[in-house]
Motif scaffolding. Structure first.
Motif, mmCIF file in Angstrom:
data_model
loop_
_atom_site.group_PDB
_atom_site.id
_atom_site.type_symbol
_atom_site.label_atom_id
_atom_site.label_comp_id
_atom_site.label_asym_id
_atom_site.label_seq_id
_atom_site.Cartn_x
_atom_site.Cartn_y
_atom_site.Cartn_z
ATOM 1 N N ASN A 511 0.819 -1.212 0.000
ATOM 2 C CA ASN A 511 0.000 0.000 0.000
ATOM 3 C C ASN A 511 0.855 1.265 0.000
ATOM 4 O O ASN A 511 0.515 2.261 -0.634
ATOM 5 N N LYS A 512 1.971 1.222 0.699
ATOM 6 C CA LYS A 512 2.876 2.378 0.697
ATOM 7 C C LYS A 512 3.414 2.643 -0.702
ATOM 8 O O LYS A 512 3.440 3.788 -1.175
ATOM 9 N N VAL A 513 3.818 1.583 -1.384
ATOM 10 C CA VAL A 513 4.356 1.741 -2.732
ATOM 11 C C VAL A 513 3.274 2.236 -3.690
ATOM 12 O O VAL A 513 3.512 3.114 -4.534
ATOM 13 N N TRP A 514 2.061 1.692 -3.558
ATOM 14 C CA TRP A 514 0.952 2.148 -4.406
ATOM 15 C C TRP A 514 0.694 3.633 -4.207
ATOM 16 O O TRP A 514 0.514 4.374 -5.173
ATOM 17 N N ARG A 515 0.703 4.078 -2.945
ATOM 18 C CA ARG A 515 0.439 5.498 -2.682
ATOM 19 C C ARG A 515 1.552 6.374 -3.274
ATOM 20 O O ARG A 515 1.278 7.408 -3.880
ATOM 21 N N MET A 516 2.790 5.960 -3.147
ATOM 22 C CA MET A 516 3.898 6.728 -3.709
ATOM 23 C C MET A 516 3.799 6.767 -5.241
ATOM 24 O O MET A 516 4.050 7.802 -5.868
ATOM 25 N N LEU A 517 3.413 5.644 -5.817
ATOM 26 C CA LEU A 517 3.239 5.567 -7.266
ATOM 27 C C LEU A 517 2.167 6.554 -7.719
ATOM 28 O O LEU A 517 2.342 7.296 -8.699
ATOM 29 N N HIS A 518 1.066 6.588 -7.002
ATOM 30 C CA HIS A 518 -0.042 7.484 -7.338
ATOM 31 C C HIS A 518 0.362 8.949 -7.201
ATOM 32 O O HIS A 518 0.095 9.776 -8.079
ATOM 33 N N LEU A 519 1.038 9.291 -6.103
ATOM 34 C CA LEU A 519 1.373 10.687 -5.834
ATOM 35 C C LEU A 519 2.391 11.244 -6.827
ATOM 36 O O LEU A 519 2.473 12.464 -7.014
ATOM 37 N N ALA A 520 3.165 10.382 -7.462
ATOM 38 C CA ALA A 520 4.212 10.846 -8.379
ATOM 39 C C ALA A 520 3.734 10.994 -9.823
ATOM 40 O O ALA A 520 4.530 11.331 -10.700
ATOM 41 N N GLU A 521 2.444 10.791 -10.066
ATOM 42 C CA GLU A 521 1.954 10.851 -11.444
ATOM 43 C C GLU A 521 2.234 12.208 -12.087
ATOM 44 O O GLU A 521 2.642 12.292 -13.251
ATOM 45 N N TYR A 522 2.058 13.292 -11.333
ATOM 46 C CA TYR A 522 2.254 14.618 -11.924
ATOM 47 C C TYR A 522 3.710 14.841 -12.322
ATOM 48 O O TYR A 522 4.006 15.551 -13.295
ATOM 49 N N LYS A 523 4.634 14.223 -11.581
ATOM 50 C CA LYS A 523 6.049 14.350 -11.953
ATOM 51 C C LYS A 523 6.341 13.629 -13.266
ATOM 52 O O LYS A 523 7.042 14.150 -14.143
ATOM 53 N N ARG A 524 5.780 12.436 -13.393
ATOM 54 C CA ARG A 524 6.057 11.650 -14.601
ATOM 55 C C ARG A 524 5.523 12.330 -15.856
ATOM 56 O O ARG A 524 6.060 12.152 -16.946
ATOM 57 N N ARG A 525 4.456 13.113 -15.704
ATOM 58 C CA ARG A 525 3.916 13.832 -16.862
ATOM 59 C C ARG A 525 4.924 14.856 -17.401
ATOM 60 O O ARG A 525 4.825 15.287 -18.536
ATOM 61 N N GLN A 526 5.852 15.277 -16.541
ATOM 62 C CA GLN A 526 6.829 16.299 -16.934
ATOM 63 C C GLN A 526 8.205 15.712 -17.235
ATOM 64 O O GLN A 526 9.168 16.442 -17.455
ATOM 65 N N ALA A 527 8.291 14.399 -17.219
ATOM 66 C CA ALA A 527 9.583 13.739 -17.455
ATOM 67 C C ALA A 527 9.922 13.750 -18.939
ATOM 68 O O ALA A 527 9.035 13.726 -19.796
ATOM 69 N N PRO A 528 11.219 13.769 -19.271
ATOM 70 C CA PRO A 528 11.606 13.672 -20.681
ATOM 71 C C PRO A 528 11.321 12.282 -21.224
ATOM 72 O O PRO A 528 11.102 11.334 -20.458
ATOM 73 N N PRO A 529 11.332 12.122 -22.548
ATOM 74 C CA PRO A 529 11.144 10.788 -23.124
ATOM 75 C C PRO A 529 12.349 9.903 -22.835
ATOM 76 O O PRO A 529 13.426 10.379 -22.473
ATOM 77 N N GLY A 530 12.137 8.606 -22.982
ATOM 78 C CA GLY A 530 13.206 7.627 -22.813
ATOM 79 C C GLY A 530 12.793 6.334 -23.459
ATOM 80 O O GLY A 530 11.600 6.110 -23.720
ATOM 81 N N PRO A 531 13.730 5.434 -23.756
ATOM 82 C CA PRO A 531 13.425 4.237 -24.562
ATOM 83 C C PRO A 531 12.614 3.190 -23.804
ATOM 84 O O PRO A 531 12.923 2.829 -22.672
#
Length: 554
Positions: A511-531
């Motif tokens: 559950n801790k990992v799921w919550r961290m995964l959820h909270l970081a969604e906005y960061k991933r939207r701003q991440a550069p592309p990668g393979p």
């Protein structure tokens, strides 16, 4: 009617949107195939525009240029040389299609349109193309060729229609992106179609990097007896000739051809990362890359990939120590650069930290230091790298991995700064595995040195961001072997808590990992592309709402 055919499989690396250069690639492949006696040259899916062309195909003036270029290439086939089967966007009856065109005798001799348009994962074809009708075979010099296009062989219907209407050989142009295990999946799928139809099959795949996709080539041919009769190499352009003969039973067989064994998982992952970075930098015309060398595993592997992709002279490492940077890290960063032969500068961020402290002192009065000051360090490094990039033109290479991207251990405007994140889809445990593999091996075409390229101490010391005294990643995260297994269950497999707990993980950790995964969604939207190397890369294949009340999966 002929009883013999020599078919060349042209595994090409097009650039999306560069119609002239792509036509030149096809032309050069045809010239080589002609010199080697080919009757037909088969190119990958949408090779004229590169795959995927996305919204370029919605522009009529772009399609005008495509049609002009294709008809010009078709005219060249009046020279009596080999015909060419090209993949291209094509308009017909007011609709846009993903098409395969046979160019022969100076004209467009036949057209076939893709029937099954994929609209899942990284694919979005239903939005830009119309689905074609069920195809019949193309008559080529008395031989009936069935031409299902890529997704058309992922179910039985199109091949069944072709077989029932008299096809003798199946030829499949593809734009199939790499992921771990994908080659075996393609072979198995093709064996199913051969088994059902009783027809031999030729599979021609694109190669090269395109933003977040890497195409691995690995084109092949199967006999009607389901045996692998030809196998092209992975991750490189290649022209492979296959020689076919009609038997007394009218079944076509292929003479012994090239069979280059595909790479194992770790080698293929590393090769995909190298090719993805090389093509991103080269096709976007950057002179090279610049990256922070911290003395940690992620930056050491990123630097090795960059040197293998571009050569040491195009890679610039920067060590940016803070008061918390250990001598070990300084030494390990220096060793990384020395092993790779790339440039390394040291630019301390202490003056920037002190300037921010003075600037923010009135606003922060009465408050103790916390993660804010840690983020200022990361952002100072990001500003430094971006300044060097702006001044000298090299692209900043971000070094964050998939584990960090998943749980938010990446700082906006800090370690996420950059034009490309080469480890974006690589979990931390895989980072270690691939690093060990590279220290013992060197892939074909690598521009870096053979032997050890990642310092041994980097592989064994505890991972740390060194943003405060004695900090390690495991202060706030589960061990990476635990974290990565949970993340794979959540991200790649969409498993629930009971299923993940059954693998030996504590419910509270899941559950801790799921919550961290959820909270970081906005960061991933701003991440550069990668393979992309896994079954599901962030943003393009995994799309979750940022504003989302589903925060617990208990």
């Amino acid at each position: 009617m002929t009883d013999r055919l020599t078919i060349a499989l042209a595994q090409l690396n097009p650039t999306v949107g560069n119609i002239t250069a792509n036509i030149d690639r096809i032309r050069n492949a045809r010239a080589e195939a002609a010199a080697r006696g080919a009757d037909l040259v088969v190119c990958p899916e949408l090779v004229v525009t590169g795959y995927p062309p996305e919204d370029l195909v919605m522009k009529p003036f772009f399609l005008d240029l495509v049609e002009k270029a294709v008809r010009g290439l078709a005219e060249e086939t009046a020279d009596g040389g080999p015909a060419v089967l090209v993949g291209t966007p094509w308009r017909d009856g007011g609709k846009r299609y993903n098409a395969a065109l046979l160019l022969d005798g100076g004209k467009v001799a036949a057209t076939r349109f893709k029937v099954d348009l994929p609209n899942y994962g990284v694919f979005d074809e239903k939005r830009v193309f119309a689905a074609g009708p069920m195809p019949g075979p193309i008559n080529f010099r008395g031989v009936r060729l069935g031409v299902p296009i890529c997704e058309d062989i992922w179910s039985a219907d199109v091949v069944e229609t072709l077989a029932e209407s008299g096809a003798e050989i199946l030829i499949v142009p593809n734009g199939s992106p790499y992921e771990v295990g994908k080659h075996d999946q393609r072979i198995q799928l093709s064996v199913e179609r051969v088994t059902e139809s009783g027809l031999p099959l030729i599979y021609v795949n694109q190669v090269g990097g395109q933003d977040e996709l890497v195409f691995d080539g690995a084109s092949f041919a199967l006999g009607a007896d389901r045996k692998l009769v030809a196998q092209a190499p992975s991750f490189t352009e290649h022209l492979m000739l296959t020689h076919w003969q009609r038997g007394a039973d009218d079944v076509w067989t292929c003479a012994e051809a090239e069979r280059i064994a595909p790479a194992g998982d770790l080698e293929s992952i590393y090769s995909a990362l190298v090719l993805g970075l090389r093509d991103y930098v080269t096709k976007n015309r950057f002179p090279g890359v610049i990256l922070g060398l911290s003395g940690g595993i992620d930056s050491a592997l990123s630097a090795a990939i960059a040197v293998d992709a571009l050569g040491a002279e195009r890679v610039h490492g920067v060590m940016m120590p803070s008061p918390y940077t250990s001598q070990e890290s300084l030494d390990d960063a220096a060793e990384s650069a020395e092993l790779l032969g790339c440039k390394l500068d040291t630019i301390p961020i202490v003056p920037a930290m002190e300037a921010f402290e003075r600037m923010l002192l009135p606003a922060f009065a009465g408050r103790d230091p916390d993660i804010t000051e840690e983020n200022i360090q990361s952002r100072s490094r990001g500003i430094t790298l971006m300044a060097l990039s702006n001044k000298f033109g090299a692209m900043v290479l971000s070094t964050g991995n998939k584990s960090e991207m998943s749980v938010g251990y990446a700082t906006l405007y800090g370690d996420m700064c950059g034009g490309y994140a080469v480890l974006k889809d690589v979990y931390k445990t895989t980072v270690y595995d691939v690093s060990r593999w590279r220290n013992e091996s060197i892939p074909v075409g690598a521009l870096g040195p053979a032997g050890r390229v990642v310092p041994e101490r980097v592989l064994v010391k505890a991972p740390t961001a060194e943003l405060k005294p004695n900090q390690t990643d495991q202060d706030t995260l589960p061990p990476y072997e635990v974290l990565d297994d949970i993340l794979e269950c959540l991200v790649e497999k969409d498993l629930g808590v009971p299923e993940i707990v059954a693998r030996g993980h504590a419910p509270e950790v899941v559950n801790k990992v799921w919550r961290m995964l959820h909270l970081a969604e906005y960061k991933r939207r701003q991440a550069p592309p990668g393979p992309k190397i896994t079954r599901r890369i962030f943003n393009r294949e995994r799309r979750y709402p940022i504003t989302n009340g589903f925060t617990s999966i208990a």
